[in-house]
Motif scaffolding. Sequence first.
Motif, PDB file in Angstrom:
ATOM      1  N   MET A 114      -7.031   8.975  -1.224  1.00 28.73           N
ATOM      2  CA  MET A 114      -5.541   9.420  -1.745  1.00 28.73           C
ATOM      3  C   MET A 114      -4.958   8.639  -2.360  1.00 28.73           C
ATOM      4  O   MET A 114      -5.020   7.393  -2.504  1.00 28.73           O
ATOM      5  CB  MET A 114      -5.034   9.670  -0.162  1.00 28.73           C
ATOM      6  N   LEU A 115      -4.227   9.051  -3.393  1.00 27.90           N
ATOM      7  CA  LEU A 115      -3.432   8.389  -4.217  1.00 27.90           C
ATOM      8  C   LEU A 115      -1.987   9.236  -4.225  1.00 27.90           C
ATOM      9  O   LEU A 115      -1.619  10.330  -4.120  1.00 27.90           O
ATOM     10  CB  LEU A 115      -3.844   8.627  -5.816  1.00 27.90           C
ATOM     11  N   PHE A 116      -0.766   7.850  -3.696  1.00 27.44           N
ATOM     12  CA  PHE A 116       0.466   8.337  -3.736  1.00 27.44           C
ATOM     13  C   PHE A 116       1.152   7.573  -4.874  1.00 27.44           C
ATOM     14  O   PHE A 116       0.858   6.418  -5.189  1.00 27.44           O
ATOM     15  CB  PHE A 116       0.807   8.121  -2.401  1.00 27.44           C
ATOM     16  N   GLY A 117       2.371   8.062  -5.410  1.00 28.39           N
ATOM     17  CA  GLY A 117       3.050   7.371  -6.161  1.00 28.39           C
ATOM     18  C   GLY A 117       3.987   8.335  -7.064  1.00 28.39           C
ATOM     19  O   GLY A 117       3.780   9.445  -7.168  1.00 28.39           O
ATOM     20  N   GLY A 118       5.159   7.684  -7.390  1.00 29.67           N
ATOM     21  CA  GLY A 118       5.851   8.346  -8.318  1.00 29.67           C
ATOM     22  C   GLY A 118       5.298   8.982  -9.619  1.00 29.67           C
ATOM     23  O   GLY A 118       5.841   9.845 -10.174  1.00 29.67           O
ATOM     24  N   GLY A 119       4.240   8.100  -9.933  1.00 23.55           N
ATOM     25  CA  GLY A 119       3.855   8.582 -11.444  1.00 23.55           C
ATOM     26  C   GLY A 119       2.464   9.242 -11.205  1.00 23.55           C
ATOM     27  O   GLY A 119       1.903   9.563 -12.057  1.00 23.55           O
ATOM     28  N   VAL A 120       2.080   9.534 -10.042  1.00 29.52           N
ATOM     29  CA  VAL A 120       0.859  10.311  -9.752  1.00 29.52           C
ATOM     30  C   VAL A 120       0.878  11.657 -10.168  1.00 29.52           C
ATOM     31  O   VAL A 120       1.965  12.567 -10.090  1.00 29.52           O
ATOM     32  CB  VAL A 120       0.400  10.184  -8.145  1.00 29.52           C
ATOM     33  N   LYS A 121      -0.117  12.144 -11.066  1.00 24.59           N
ATOM     34  CA  LYS A 121      -0.180  13.689 -11.257  1.00 24.59           C
ATOM     35  C   LYS A 121      -0.854  14.235 -10.347  1.00 24.59           C
ATOM     36  O   LYS A 121      -2.000  14.494 -10.294  1.00 24.59           O
ATOM     37  CB  LYS A 121      -1.101  13.778 -12.701  1.00 24.59           C
ATOM     38  N   GLY A 122       0.018  14.539  -9.176  1.00 24.60           N
ATOM     39  CA  GLY A 122      -0.457  15.262  -8.013  1.00 24.60           C
ATOM     40  C   GLY A 122      -0.358  16.734  -7.780  1.00 24.60           C
ATOM     41  O   GLY A 122      -0.187  17.089  -8.589  1.00 24.60           O
ATOM     42  N   GLY A 123      -0.143  17.012  -6.543  1.00 24.18           N
ATOM     43  CA  GLY A 123      -0.128  18.466  -6.226  1.00 24.18           C
ATOM     44  C   GLY A 123      -1.302  19.185  -6.418  1.00 24.18           C
ATOM     45  O   GLY A 123      -1.394  20.278  -6.610  1.00 24.18           O
ATOM     46  N   ARG A 124      -2.729  18.366  -6.143  1.00 22.12           N
ATOM     47  CA  ARG A 124      -4.022  19.068  -6.350  1.00 22.12           C
ATOM     48  C   ARG A 124      -4.979  18.169  -5.700  1.00 22.12           C
ATOM     49  O   ARG A 124      -4.677  16.819  -5.533  1.00 22.12           O
ATOM     50  CB  ARG A 124      -4.182  19.055  -7.796  1.00 22.12           C
ATOM     51  N   VAL A 125      -6.249  18.841  -5.182  1.00 23.98           N
ATOM     52  CA  VAL A 125      -7.219  18.114  -4.733  1.00 23.98           C
ATOM     53  C   VAL A 125      -8.385  18.201  -5.932  1.00 23.98           C
ATOM     54  O   VAL A 125      -8.919  19.250  -6.316  1.00 23.98           O
ATOM     55  CB  VAL A 125      -7.753  18.755  -3.582  1.00 23.98           C
ATOM     56  N   LEU A 126      -8.899  16.795  -6.310  1.00 24.37           N
ATOM     57  CA  LEU A 126      -9.974  16.765  -7.209  1.00 24.37           C
ATOM     58  C   LEU A 126     -10.995  16.780  -6.264  1.00 24.37           C
ATOM     59  O   LEU A 126     -11.376  15.624  -5.442  1.00 24.37           O
ATOM     60  CB  LEU A 126      -9.873  15.470  -7.908  1.00 24.37           C
ATOM     61  N   ALA A 127     -12.156  17.588  -6.557  1.00 22.02           N
ATOM     62  CA  ALA A 127     -13.372  17.805  -5.904  1.00 22.02           C
ATOM     63  C   ALA A 127     -14.355  18.825  -6.521  1.00 22.02           C
ATOM     64  O   ALA A 127     -13.991  19.866  -6.893  1.00 22.02           O
ATOM     65  CB  ALA A 127     -13.210  18.446  -4.439  1.00 22.02           C
ATOM     66  N   ASP A 128     -15.490  18.217  -6.800  1.00 19.84           N
ATOM     67  CA  ASP A 128     -16.711  18.893  -7.082  1.00 19.84           C
ATOM     68  C   ASP A 128     -17.328  19.258  -5.874  1.00 19.84           C
ATOM     69  O   ASP A 128     -18.003  18.686  -5.460  1.00 19.84           O
ATOM     70  CB  ASP A 128     -17.551  17.997  -8.231  1.00 19.84           C
ATOM     71  N   TRP A 129     -16.759  20.286  -5.174  1.00 13.02           N
ATOM     72  CA  TRP A 129     -17.466  20.835  -3.856  1.00 13.02           C
ATOM     73  C   TRP A 129     -18.692  20.940  -3.745  1.00 13.02           C
ATOM     74  O   TRP A 129     -19.230  21.950  -4.292  1.00 13.02           O
ATOM     75  CB  TRP A 129     -16.499  21.824  -3.407  1.00 13.02           C
ATOM     76  N   PRO A 130     -19.327  20.105  -2.738  1.00 15.24           N
ATOM     77  CA  PRO A 130     -20.774  20.468  -2.686  1.00 15.24           C
ATOM     78  C   PRO A 130     -21.252  21.566  -1.711  1.00 15.24           C
ATOM     79  O   PRO A 130     -22.279  21.991  -1.707  1.00 15.24           O
ATOM     80  CB  PRO A 130     -21.243  19.112  -2.321  1.00 15.24           C
ATOM     81  N   GLY A 131     -20.280  21.834  -0.813  1.00 13.82           N
ATOM     82  CA  GLY A 131     -20.528  23.076   0.264  1.00 13.82           C
ATOM     83  C   GLY A 131     -21.070  22.252   1.373  1.00 13.82           C
ATOM     84  O   GLY A 131     -21.407  21.114   1.642  1.00 13.82           O
ATOM     85  N   LEU A 132     -20.770  22.995   2.541  1.00 12.29           N
ATOM     86  CA  LEU A 132     -20.907  22.523   3.865  1.00 12.29           C
ATOM     87  C   LEU A 132     -22.361  23.063   4.815  1.00 12.29           C
ATOM     88  O   LEU A 132     -22.291  22.698   5.805  1.00 12.29           O
ATOM     89  CB  LEU A 132     -19.760  22.231   4.681  1.00 12.29           C
ATOM     90  N   ALA A 133     -22.689  24.089   4.074  1.00 15.35           N
ATOM     91  CA  ALA A 133     -24.047  24.480   4.927  1.00 15.35           C
ATOM     92  C   ALA A 133     -25.070  23.691   4.889  1.00 15.35           C
ATOM     93  O   ALA A 133     -25.001  22.707   4.038  1.00 15.35           O
ATOM     94  CB  ALA A 133     -24.614  25.923   3.745  1.00 15.35           C
ATOM     95  N   THR A 134     -26.203  23.618   5.766  1.00 12.82           N
ATOM     96  CA  THR A 134     -27.007  22.464   6.338  1.00 12.82           C
ATOM     97  C   THR A 134     -27.754  21.987   4.791  1.00 12.82           C
ATOM     98  O   THR A 134     -27.995  20.851   4.729  1.00 12.82           O
ATOM     99  CB  THR A 134     -27.787  22.853   7.407  1.00 12.82           C
ATOM    100  N   THR A 135     -28.098  23.276   4.024  1.00 12.47           N
ATOM    101  CA  THR A 135     -28.928  22.854   3.079  1.00 12.47           C
ATOM    102  C   THR A 135     -28.285  22.010   1.907  1.00 12.47           C
ATOM    103  O   THR A 135     -28.796  21.642   0.780  1.00 12.47           O
ATOM    104  CB  THR A 135     -29.385  24.185   2.172  1.00 12.47           C
ATOM    105  N   GLN A 136     -26.812  22.114   2.127  1.00 15.78           N
ATOM    106  CA  GLN A 136     -26.061  21.485   0.725  1.00 15.78           C
ATOM    107  C   GLN A 136     -25.693  20.014   1.323  1.00 15.78           C
ATOM    108  O   GLN A 136     -25.142  19.330   0.596  1.00 15.78           O
ATOM    109  CB  GLN A 136     -24.920  22.305   0.712  1.00 15.78           C
ATOM    110  N   LEU A 137     -25.979  19.686   2.412  1.00 12.69           N
ATOM    111  CA  LEU A 137     -25.569  18.192   3.052  1.00 12.69           C
ATOM    112  C   LEU A 137     -26.414  17.097   2.583  1.00 12.69           C
ATOM    113  O   LEU A 137     -27.400  17.438   2.198  1.00 12.69           O
ATOM    114  CB  LEU A 137     -25.479  18.325   4.297  1.00 12.69           C
ATOM    115  N   TYR A 138     -25.758  16.195   2.485  1.00 14.30           N
ATOM    116  CA  TYR A 138     -26.680  14.721   2.294  1.00 14.30           C
ATOM    117  C   TYR A 138     -27.389  14.502   3.530  1.00 14.30           C
ATOM    118  O   TYR A 138     -27.067  14.336   4.581  1.00 14.30           O
ATOM    119  CB  TYR A 138     -25.871  13.700   1.729  1.00 14.30           C
TER     120      TYR A 138
END
Length: 393
Positions: free
Chosen positions: A319-343
Amino acid sequence: MLARPLIDGALTRRTLLAQGSLGVLASAFAPRMAFARAASDRRFVFIIQRGAADGLGTIAATGDPAFAGARGDLAADFATGTKLDTIFTLHPAMAQAAALYGQGQALFAHAVASPYRDRSHFDGQNVLETGGAGAYQVKDGWLNRLLTLLPADEARAIAISATVPLALRGRHEVASYAPSSLPAASDDLLMRVGQLYGGDPQLHALWSEAMQTRMLTSDLTADNGRNAAATGQLAARLLQPADGARVAMIETGGWDTHAGQRGRLAAQLKGLDAMVGALKAGLGPLWADTLVLVATEFGRTVAVNGTGGTDHGTGAAAMLFGGGVKGGRVLADWPGLATTQLYEARDLRPTTGLDALIAGAVAEHFAVDPGRALPTLFPGGGSGRPSDGLLRA
């Protein structure tokens, strides 16, 4: 590594009360520092979550088709959480963080990890704090090396911790704020000592303050989050003076949720939320030039274990917090949660390097060349190029 505790026992507390605590704390930086020009208003705070905080239990991928089935009872709380986008929902315990997100002052990164890929707390924290490619490969901490990138009159750091954490150890001298250490004393013994001092107004006040300080470095569930808020307020006070610290690290524990995770994690997150909120309130106008990073050594398993908890995993959230953060978003190259997609068929697969995220954020915040920041902070090679666009121009 040189470290000078600012608070170490009741005698020093008495001195602080007599002379004015903030003046003494600020002057502790002065003997070896020369201030040729006014320091900038930029502050940086690193909050470490020791114990492997569950990223999926903090920022849930409720839009992933596999989420509800994999998380079972742990998914229930997110029915009342703050919807961040079409995929992610923030835990309802983090109400102040949700408000910051709505104001564009909070940015969350998911499926992140350091280069470490095993599941030992000690080794994982060593990699997180040193910035090495593997455990025990680097002797000093990335936060101490950050000081080498800053102007001399800004290269001042403090640890809100019983001892100086590894991330802050190195050739740059740092300060620390720590209670007197009495590891063998039980809570019952300390309570009885407090009762002995009850008839002495001065000693009772000093003892009460010492006990409050002792609680600052405990986990975040204590006292319904009030101790966590006190820690945030303390950090803000130490960062406020013009000649005070510019970099601070706060240790938090209690994130190892092997059993009964639902209630415990909610209490932990409530404490973290109170800490961040207290930092913002305490810094006032300085919040506009403050960056707060929250990170853990690794994540936890996607599936719930037999005791209502989760086990050591890999991919996590930051998490990043602060007055200068370009926020309001989630950064994620989402890999998925299906068993075959897990590490290794069990963990959230990391797709973003935590080192790249940290280097990019710090470089933008302190106006440092990213190409210099990454190898300085993370000599183990880093994960690709530093992240960019994390802060507003």
